[in-house]
Motif scaffolding. Structure first.
Motif, PDB file in Angstrom:
ATOM      1  N   ALA A 140       0.978  -1.286   0.085  1.00 44.50           N
ATOM      2  CA  ALA A 140       0.024   0.111  -0.066  1.00 44.50           C
ATOM      3  C   ALA A 140       0.843   1.157   0.092  1.00 44.50           C
ATOM      4  O   ALA A 140       0.676   2.237  -0.599  1.00 44.50           O
ATOM      5  CB  ALA A 140      -0.757  -0.004   1.237  1.00 44.50           C
TER       6      ALA A 140
ATOM      7  N   ARG B  28       3.831   1.519  -1.114  1.00 40.09           N
ATOM      8  CA  ARG B  28       4.697   1.492  -2.529  1.00 40.09           C
ATOM      9  C   ARG B  28       3.584   2.133  -3.258  1.00 40.09           C
ATOM     10  O   ARG B  28       4.071   2.921  -4.183  1.00 40.09           O
ATOM     11  CB  ARG B  28       4.734  -0.002  -2.846  1.00 40.09           C
ATOM     12  N   GLU B  29       2.346   1.884  -3.445  1.00 43.56           N
ATOM     13  CA  GLU B  29       1.364   2.500  -4.451  1.00 43.56           C
ATOM     14  C   GLU B  29       1.094   3.867  -4.078  1.00 43.56           C
ATOM     15  O   GLU B  29       0.798   4.686  -5.039  1.00 43.56           O
ATOM     16  CB  GLU B  29       0.043   1.584  -4.240  1.00 43.56           C
ATOM     17  N   ASN B  30       0.955   4.110  -2.903  1.00 40.47           N
ATOM     18  CA  ASN B  30       0.507   5.462  -2.491  1.00 40.47           C
ATOM     19  C   ASN B  30       0.566   5.620  -1.089  1.00 40.47           C
ATOM     20  O   ASN B  30      -0.028   5.697  -0.116  1.00 40.47           O
ATOM     21  CB  ASN B  30      -1.272   5.542  -2.676  1.00 40.47           C
TER      22      ASN B  30
ATOM     23  N   VAL C  96       1.151   8.695   0.303  1.00 40.80           N
ATOM     24  CA  VAL C  96       0.382   9.717   1.232  1.00 40.80           C
ATOM     25  C   VAL C  96      -0.999   9.262   1.615  1.00 40.80           C
ATOM     26  O   VAL C  96      -1.163   9.394   2.729  1.00 40.80           O
ATOM     27  CB  VAL C  96       0.083  10.925   0.068  1.00 40.80           C
ATOM     28  N   ARG C  97      -1.455   8.395   0.764  1.00 39.83           N
ATOM     29  CA  ARG C  97      -2.761   7.834   1.345  1.00 39.83           C
ATOM     30  C   ARG C  97      -2.732   7.039   2.394  1.00 39.83           C
ATOM     31  O   ARG C  97      -3.337   6.938   3.543  1.00 39.83           O
ATOM     32  CB  ARG C  97      -3.571   7.164   0.148  1.00 39.83           C
ATOM     33  N   ALA C  98      -1.618   6.104   2.361  1.00 36.13           N
ATOM     34  CA  ALA C  98      -1.174   5.180   3.515  1.00 36.13           C
ATOM     35  C   ALA C  98      -1.022   6.076   4.890  1.00 36.13           C
ATOM     36  O   ALA C  98      -1.558   5.566   5.928  1.00 36.13           O
ATOM     37  CB  ALA C  98      -0.067   4.341   3.302  1.00 36.13           C
ATOM     38  N   GLY C  99      -0.495   7.076   4.682  1.00 34.81           N
ATOM     39  CA  GLY C  99      -0.110   7.995   5.823  1.00 34.81           C
ATOM     40  C   GLY C  99      -1.574   8.479   6.385  1.00 34.81           C
ATOM     41  O   GLY C  99      -1.461   8.522   7.680  1.00 34.81           O
ATOM     42  N   PHE C 100      -2.385   8.620   5.399  1.00 29.24           N
ATOM     43  CA  PHE C 100      -3.528   9.205   6.007  1.00 29.24           C
ATOM     44  C   PHE C 100      -4.562   8.220   6.394  1.00 29.24           C
ATOM     45  O   PHE C 100      -5.857   8.660   6.801  1.00 29.24           O
ATOM     46  CB  PHE C 100      -4.253  10.361   5.020  1.00 29.24           C
ATOM     47  N   LEU C 101      -4.117   6.850   6.316  1.00 24.44           N
ATOM     48  CA  LEU C 101      -4.944   5.967   6.790  1.00 24.44           C
ATOM     49  C   LEU C 101      -4.496   5.619   8.233  1.00 24.44           C
ATOM     50  O   LEU C 101      -4.950   4.697   9.186  1.00 24.44           O
ATOM     51  CB  LEU C 101      -4.770   4.334   6.173  1.00 24.44           C
TER      52      LEU C 101
ATOM     53  N   VAL D 106      -1.003   4.890   8.850  1.00 21.32           N
ATOM     54  CA  VAL D 106       0.225   4.098   9.023  1.00 21.32           C
ATOM     55  C   VAL D 106       1.224   5.051   9.111  1.00 21.32           C
ATOM     56  O   VAL D 106       1.580   6.090   8.235  1.00 21.32           O
ATOM     57  CB  VAL D 106       0.402   3.295   7.319  1.00 21.32           C
TER      58      VAL D 106
ATOM     59  N   VAL E 186      -3.966  11.249  12.041  1.00 21.99           N
ATOM     60  CA  VAL E 186      -5.233  10.317  11.958  1.00 21.99           C
ATOM     61  C   VAL E 186      -5.497   9.647  13.276  1.00 21.99           C
ATOM     62  O   VAL E 186      -6.497   9.393  13.527  1.00 21.99           O
ATOM     63  CB  VAL E 186      -4.779   9.684  10.697  1.00 21.99           C
TER      64      VAL E 186
ATOM     65  N   PHE F 253      -5.883   3.014  -3.671  1.00 14.65           N
ATOM     66  CA  PHE F 253      -4.786   2.319  -4.012  1.00 14.65           C
ATOM     67  C   PHE F 253      -5.229   1.538  -5.344  1.00 14.65           C
ATOM     68  O   PHE F 253      -6.016   0.745  -5.339  1.00 14.65           O
ATOM     69  CB  PHE F 253      -4.460   1.144  -2.955  1.00 14.65           C
TER      70      PHE F 253
ATOM     71  N   MET G 263      -4.939  -2.154  -6.297  1.00 12.50           N
ATOM     72  CA  MET G 263      -5.524  -3.220  -5.264  1.00 12.50           C
ATOM     73  C   MET G 263      -7.120  -2.975  -5.604  1.00 12.50           C
ATOM     74  O   MET G 263      -7.736  -2.192  -6.094  1.00 12.50           O
ATOM     75  CB  MET G 263      -5.282  -2.804  -3.944  1.00 12.50           C
TER      76      MET G 263
ATOM     77  N   GLU H  91      -0.256  -3.298  11.776  1.00 11.32           N
ATOM     78  CA  GLU H  91       1.112  -3.751  10.803  1.00 11.32           C
ATOM     79  C   GLU H  91       2.054  -4.846  11.004  1.00 11.32           C
ATOM     80  O   GLU H  91       2.411  -5.460  10.084  1.00 11.32           O
ATOM     81  CB  GLU H  91       1.640  -2.331  10.428  1.00 11.32           C
TER      82      GLU H  91
END
Ligand SMILES: Nc1ncnc2c1ncn2[C@@H]1O[C@H](COP(=O)(O)OP(=O)(O)O)[C@@H](O)[C@H]1O
Ligand SMILES: [Mg+2]
Lengths: 304, 245
Positions: free
Chosen positions: A182, A184-186, A188-193, A195, B74, B88, B91, B108
């Motif tokens: 995730a 790797r793909e995005n 910024v989005r991962a951070g805002f989930l 992570v 968050v 994503f 996915m 994680e």
């Protein structure tokens, strides 16, 4: 699909366990080497394939594991069953320090920094003659008698590499593996989930480095010696080519790449002087004609 | 609940957000409106830690958010969507939501807990945003509107107390816009989430928001109930004779 791969992998391990029955020292040596590089390449693929972090310095950890184990064993007389875990801990510590700096950077900058640290490790190994033997290498590493024969060392390697591969498989298919993909793909989005993206990448870096260290320790024991070359960028490049050649989008791709590249190396022994050139040609051919590697080719054929 | 104090942000000399302040009370449905380029997205990026403000601060329930990394923001109960879809894309819809739940539970590093354990939760979230049918579809192949719904699911997965939606209906047809707004308000009310959002459809904004802030050239020129904002002279000037979408 993955379940089929696991069954196949289990069958391969079972077959390999019978290899000592062949009585061929040549085959035992060959497959010991293959197994070590299977682990080395698969550990790198956790970074490249799953995390999208292209490390150009993975050999640093291979060398740290190798030298660490060898030095503890010979210079300090630490028994193997202690020296090996200690070497792994040492590799993990270095991977933590180096990784913490590297994952601060992304894409090319990450790759460049791993390259720089790899070369730094090489320079230390090369210069620290009193500890490492410098470019004469660290020689006369003596394994305990129970892994002293080609067959027993092969089985020892088979057991450790199998366990390590199982561990890597679990990691790759755990929430961590998915989170890495995730990021790797995005990122910024991962951070805002929620992570903590850098921390997750760092943990992957440490795991990958530590398993490379295990491969390095086995490599040193196998050769009864280890040289600064093992940290040199060409070693990092070689394992990277194994990953690309085998296919980084598949868990077992790099293992196939390691097997293929080592067999190719054996088949072209007379051409050893041209090995770097050969490597380059293999890489170019892979990138142009089958960019998802051998595993990608097999998958495409299976689909037809 | 959410307090924004005098946020300022310049991009190489151009001030995109200028001393912007606003207060969002618990349970509010608070709209930020303003012409294109007014600084709405930048304001949201400052609040969520995606951008670092030149000055000013943001607090959530009295706790300072400014200076925290996105993941830390968050974790304190704030969720967001992006004006430009950010999911994503390679996915499946299912995997998108799965990763959001892993992140929410901070799992994680749970190597032993397989990924398949949260079937019901994923199904429930997909049902909430009406994407049950698309669970197995790769996100990149979804229609634009459905990607927006997935974006909403990702923001909701973290069970935020405050939800920031940046133009959740941008690019949708009027009918989709209406459906989507109704869905969002329904979810927000059911879950007791505080909502801060931007939206270009003024009918929608005045229909559902109980507070509205107007941004113009990066500054908040009015903030209050829909009636107060409607009656505000400065606002009338900005919007006078100008279609609002
Ligand atoms: N990263 C950036 N660099 C330079 N200028 C930016 C950047 N982000 C936004 N801007 C500028 O700031 C202004 C406000 O943009 P934005 O916040 O996207 O407005 P809105 O969302 O209200 O349409 C615009 O003029 C835009 O061009
Ligand atoms: Mg905007």
């Amino acid at each position: 699909m993955p379940r089929r791969h696991l069954l196949l992998a289990a069958a391969v391990v079972a077959l390999l366990a019978l290899l000592p029955l062949s009585g061929s020292t040549y085959l035992l040596y060959l497959f010991t080497q293959v197994l070590i590089f299977v682990l080395f390449a698969t550990s790198l693929n956790l970074l490249i394939g799953y995390a999208g972090l292209v490390s150009f310095g993975h050999a640093a950890f291979f060398a740290i594991g190798g030298y660490g184990c060898a030095i503890l064993l010979r210079s300090y007389g630490v028994p193997l069953l202690l020296a090996m875990p200690a070497a792994l801990v040492m590799t993990a510590v270095f991977a933590t320090l180096i990784g913490a700096l590297c994952v601060r950077l992304t894409s090319y900058y990450f790759s460049m920094l791993t390259l720089a640290f790899g070369q730094l490790v090489w320079a230390v190994v090369f210069k620290w003659r009193s500890m490492t033997g410098g470019d004469d290498g660290f020689l006369r590493i003596v394994s305990p008698s129970w892994i002293d024969t080609p067959a027993s060392f092969f089985l020892f390697t088979l057991v450790l590499v199998t366990l390590a591969m199982v561990a890597l498989w679990i990691v790759a298919h755990s929430p961590l593996g998915r989170t890495l993909m995730a990021i790797r793909e995005n990122q910024v989005r991962a951070g805002f989930l929620g992570v903590h993206t850098r921390r997750v990448q760092l943990v992957a870096f440490i795991i990958a480095g530590t398993f490379a260290g295990l491969a390095g320790a086995l490599f040193a024991l196998f050769n009864r010696s280890i040289f600064p070359d093992s940290a040199w960028w060409l070693q990092s490049a070689e394992v990277l080519i194994m990953v690309v050649l085998g296919g980084m989008n598949s868990f077992f791709g790099p293992a196939v790449g390691a097997l293929t590249l080592i067999l190719l190396g054996r088949l072209t022994l007379e051409l050893t002087a041209f090995w770097p050139a050969l490597l380059a040609i293999i890489l170019i051919a892979t990138l142009f004609f089958f960019p998802s590697g051998i595993a990608g080719l097999l998958k495409a054929r299976g689909r037809r | 609940m959410l307090e924004v104090r005098e946020l300022t942000k310049s991009f190489s000399g151009f001030t995109a957000v200028n001393q912007a302040s606003l207060t969002v009370a618990e349970g509010d449905i608070h709209a930020v409106i303003g012409p294109n380029g007014a600084g709405k997205s930048t304001l949201f990026n400052l609040i969520t830690g995606h951008l670092i403000p030149d000055s000013g601060e943001v607090t959530l329930k009295g706790e300072r958010l400014t200076g925290l990394a996105p993941h830390a923001v968050v974790r304190r109960g704030l969720g967001r969507s992006f004006q430009r879809i950010s999911v994503f894309l390679r996915m499946t819809v299912w995997e998108n939501v799965q990763i959001a739940l892993v992140a929410k539970d901070a799992r994680e590093f749970c190597f032993w807990k397989p990924l398949q354990n949260e079937k019901e939760k994923i199904a429930q979230l997909l049902e909430t945003v009406r994407l049950e049918e698309e669970a197995k579809v790769v996100a990149g192949e979804l229609s634009y509107g459905k990607q927006k719904q997935l974006e909403l699911a990702l923001a909701l997965a973290g069970e935020p107390r405050v939800l920031l939606l940046d133009e959740p209906t941008a690019g949708m047809s009027p009918r989709e816009t209406e459906e989507s707004i109704l869905l969002i308000t329904k979810i927000v009310k059911e879950r007791g989430v505080t909502l801060l959002f931007t939206e270009h459809d003024m009918n929608m904004v005045f229909g559902i928001a109980n507070r509205i802030s107007v941004l113009h050239h990066g500054a908040v020129i009015a903030s209050g109930t829909p009636d107060e904002v409607r009656g505000n002279h400065a606002v009338q000037e900005v919007y006078l004779g100008r279609p609002t979408h």
